[in-house]
Design a protein around this motif. Structure first.
Motif, PDB file in Angstrom:
ATOM      1  N   TYR A  50      26.789   4.065  26.086  1.00 42.63           N
ATOM      2  CA  TYR A  50      27.187   3.602  27.454  1.00 42.63           C
ATOM      3  C   TYR A  50      28.303   2.985  27.481  1.00 42.63           C
ATOM      4  CZ  TYR A  50      22.405   5.278  29.026  1.00 42.63           C
ATOM      5  OH  TYR A  50      21.424   5.859  29.249  1.00 42.63           O
ATOM      6  N   GLU A  51      29.342   2.151  26.479  1.00 41.20           N
ATOM      7  CA  GLU A  51      30.083   1.776  26.120  1.00 41.20           C
ATOM      8  C   GLU A  51      31.633   2.566  25.727  1.00 41.20           C
ATOM      9  OE1 GLU A  51      30.173  -2.167  25.758  1.00 41.20           O
ATOM     10  OE2 GLU A  51      28.713  -3.165  26.491  1.00 41.20           O
ATOM     11  N   VAL A  52      31.152   2.652  24.615  1.00 39.54           N
ATOM     12  CA  VAL A  52      32.033   3.762  23.259  1.00 39.54           C
ATOM     13  C   VAL A  52      30.784   5.335  23.335  1.00 39.54           C
ATOM     14  CG1 VAL A  52      33.142   3.909  21.180  1.00 39.54           C
ATOM     15  CG2 VAL A  52      32.995   1.825  22.936  1.00 39.54           C
ATOM     16  N   SER A  53      32.409   6.516  23.582  1.00 31.90           N
ATOM     17  CA  SER A  53      31.679   7.067  22.842  1.00 31.90           C
ATOM     18  C   SER A  53      32.755   7.989  22.189  1.00 31.90           C
ATOM     19  CB  SER A  53      32.042   8.358  24.290  1.00 31.90           C
ATOM     20  OG  SER A  53      32.929   8.545  25.034  1.00 31.90           O
ATOM     21  N   ALA A  54      32.299   8.830  21.289  1.00 33.11           N
ATOM     22  CA  ALA A  54      33.141   9.979  19.844  1.00 33.11           C
ATOM     23  C   ALA A  54      32.744  11.039  20.710  1.00 33.11           C
ATOM     24  CB  ALA A  54      33.155   9.428  19.175  1.00 33.11           C
ATOM     25  N   PRO A 119      30.732  10.925  29.601  1.00 36.25           N
ATOM     26  CA  PRO A 119      31.507  10.817  30.555  1.00 36.25           C
ATOM     27  C   PRO A 119      32.739  12.008  30.287  1.00 36.25           C
ATOM     28  CG  PRO A 119      31.640   9.106  28.649  1.00 36.25           C
ATOM     29  CD  PRO A 119      30.430   9.827  28.089  1.00 36.25           C
ATOM     30  N   ASP A 120      32.944  12.357  31.302  1.00 36.47           N
ATOM     31  CA  ASP A 120      34.033  13.087  30.544  1.00 36.47           C
ATOM     32  C   ASP A 120      35.228  12.951  30.891  1.00 36.47           C
ATOM     33  OD1 ASP A 120      32.271  14.785  32.362  1.00 36.47           O
ATOM     34  OD2 ASP A 120      33.040  15.175  34.184  1.00 36.47           O
ATOM     35  N   MET A 121      36.198  13.665  29.815  1.00 35.44           N
ATOM     36  CA  MET A 121      37.596  12.911  29.448  1.00 35.44           C
ATOM     37  C   MET A 121      38.332  13.272  30.194  1.00 35.44           C
ATOM     38  SD  MET A 121      36.695  12.880  25.771  1.00 35.44           S
ATOM     39  CE  MET A 121      38.003  12.117  25.868  1.00 35.44           C
TER      40      MET A 121
END
Length: 187
Positions: A50-54, A119-121
């Motif tokens: 919910y804060e960082v995505s990879a 989330p979308d890039m």
């Protein structure tokens, strides 16, 4: 789901994706790495808290497309310990099997439908040399505050103007400023 991938490629992608996983996730599914294979000849690995995505994509031989969610830290440990042979990952019910040479591991899967949508890039608006950015971040973050009571001072301010990127950090006693050349994408 069933696919075959090179061991080094898998280990690097899983390790890179799993490094953003939280130590104490608020929900168990957030400790997982989402693995998705399609008909395009690649496997996507994703993590999100919910804060960082990879996200990472690796070439693979897709035998049967699908999606699974497995423990990211466990998969990273397993993939680094595998022999240097092709890795085959298959699912059957609520279990995923990782086979590489004589090694065989079974992992419990988590419900994919409970995993949040990533989330979308954002659109690419410019580019910068990666090594130069890494060096600049290391120089500026030294002055960022470590005190969480003032969260605004724990961040690095980034300003983009024309062909210049400016990074600024302070802890009220020190100030670090670094300017870098920026290559904006033409509109």
């Amino acid at each position: 789901m069933k696919f075959r991938v090179d061991r080094d490629v898998l280990a690097e992608a899983v390790t890179w994706t799993a490094r953003t996983l939280p130590a104490r996730p608020p929900a168990p599914v957030l400790a997982g790495v989402l693995i998705q294979s399609g008909d395009d000849g690649s496997v996507g690995l994703s993590s999100f808290d919910y804060e960082v995505s990879a996200r990472s994509h690796v070439p693979a031989e897709i035998i049967e497309p699908g999606s699974i969610l497995v423990s990211g830290k466990l998969l990273a440990d397993i993939s680094r310990a595998l022999p240097n042979k092709p890795v085959e990952i298959t699912t059957e019910g609520s279990k995923a099997t990782v086979v590489c040479g004589a090694s065989r591991f079974t992992l419990l899967t988590m419900p994919v439908e409970e995993y949040p949508n990533l989330p979308d890039m954002p659109e690419i608006v410019g580019s910068i040399d990666g090594e130069e950015l890494t060096h600049a971040v290391a120089q500026v973050t030294v002055a960022a505050s470590k005190d969480d009571t003032l969260p605004l001072l724990t961040a690095v301010r980034i300003e983009v103007e024309d062909d210049k990127l400016t990074m600024l950090a302070t802890d009220r006693y020190r100030l670090a400023l670094r300017e870098l050349p920026w290559k904006p994408v033409s509109a």
